[in-house]
Design an enzyme around this catalytic site. Sequence first.
Site, PDB file in Angstrom:
ATOM      1  N   CYS A  33       3.258  -4.321   6.304  1.00 28.69           N
ATOM      2  CA  CYS A  33       2.871  -4.912   4.891  1.00 28.69           C
ATOM      3  C   CYS A  33       4.491  -3.861   4.387  1.00 28.69           C
ATOM      4  O   CYS A  33       4.975  -2.598   4.750  1.00 28.69           O
ATOM      5  CB  CYS A  33       2.336  -2.804   4.905  1.00 28.69           C
ATOM      6  SG  CYS A  33       0.259  -3.991   5.417  1.00 28.69           S
ATOM      7  N   HIS A  79       0.673  -1.133   0.400  1.00 30.63           N
ATOM      8  CA  HIS A  79       0.190   0.134   0.066  1.00 30.63           C
ATOM      9  C   HIS A  79       0.447   1.340  -0.339  1.00 30.63           C
ATOM     10  O   HIS A  79       2.260   0.842  -0.213  1.00 30.63           O
ATOM     11  CB  HIS A  79      -0.587   0.089   1.154  1.00 30.63           C
ATOM     12  CG  HIS A  79      -0.516   0.036   3.078  1.00 30.63           C
ATOM     13  ND1 HIS A  79      -0.253   0.933   3.084  1.00 30.63           N
ATOM     14  CD2 HIS A  79       0.183  -1.176   3.588  1.00 30.63           C
ATOM     15  CE1 HIS A  79       0.663   1.246   4.022  1.00 30.63           C
ATOM     16  NE2 HIS A  79       0.364  -0.665   5.034  1.00 30.63           N
TER      17      HIS A  79
END
Length: 253
Positions: free
Chosen positions: A212, A194
């Site tokens: 992430c 992301h």
Amino acid sequence: AAVVPAGTPPGQNPTPFTGQPPFLPPSFNPVNGSMVGVAKPIIVNFQRPIANRPMAEQAIHVSSTPPVPGKFYWMSDSQVRWRPTDFWPANTSVTIDAAGTKSSFRTGDALVATIDDKTHQMQVMRNGKLERTFPVSLGKKGYETPNGTYYVLERFADLVMDSSTYGVPVDSAEGYKLKVLDAVRISNTGIFVHGAPWSVADQGKRNVSHGCPNLSPADAQWFYDNFGSGDPVVVKNSVGLYNQNDGAQDWQI
């Protein structure tokens, strides 16, 4: 047992199924007519639990053009999967005949992202040619992004990430609740590629995330726009292995 034509790769069978179906018509993922990425497994969902797994496997004939070897493996008594030994080639046509219930799909470009934790870079190859290189920041100490082959599961233009969903209170030292843009899910354990404007200074240099892969807003938008269901993301030179039984660990099975 079904007679497989000579020269057929292991795990495939291009002959039509004949005889009495040993199970009710199943459903498939990818759905009939889909185009998917080269790491997408075949998922066969049965209406009822299967008592005799080998018999069910015999009744499911997988074939592809070009033909490639692969294998069956079970996620539960009511779900069997099949994946190629290596990624599907680009532009492969795949046909499934599950005891007479048929489905087909195809792969598009071989779009593969490889994230090297040693260099903190993501390299994107399309059909064997380097297309993009992005600086990235992965999971920091205690939250390392595990090594392994992931594939895109779903995509969100924007998403609220909340640490309390995995037991870390929002108001604790490692807690967070924030909106992220261009979030591409690659595991069911909460790992997304992301956009992370707050870590741009760290991307390409050090790991600061909670697991992430962080990209700059522009790079994340490119990734979101180009990567779709079944496109692989490989993490290497990190810590640990992505083999949690979360329903997307296919390439570690």
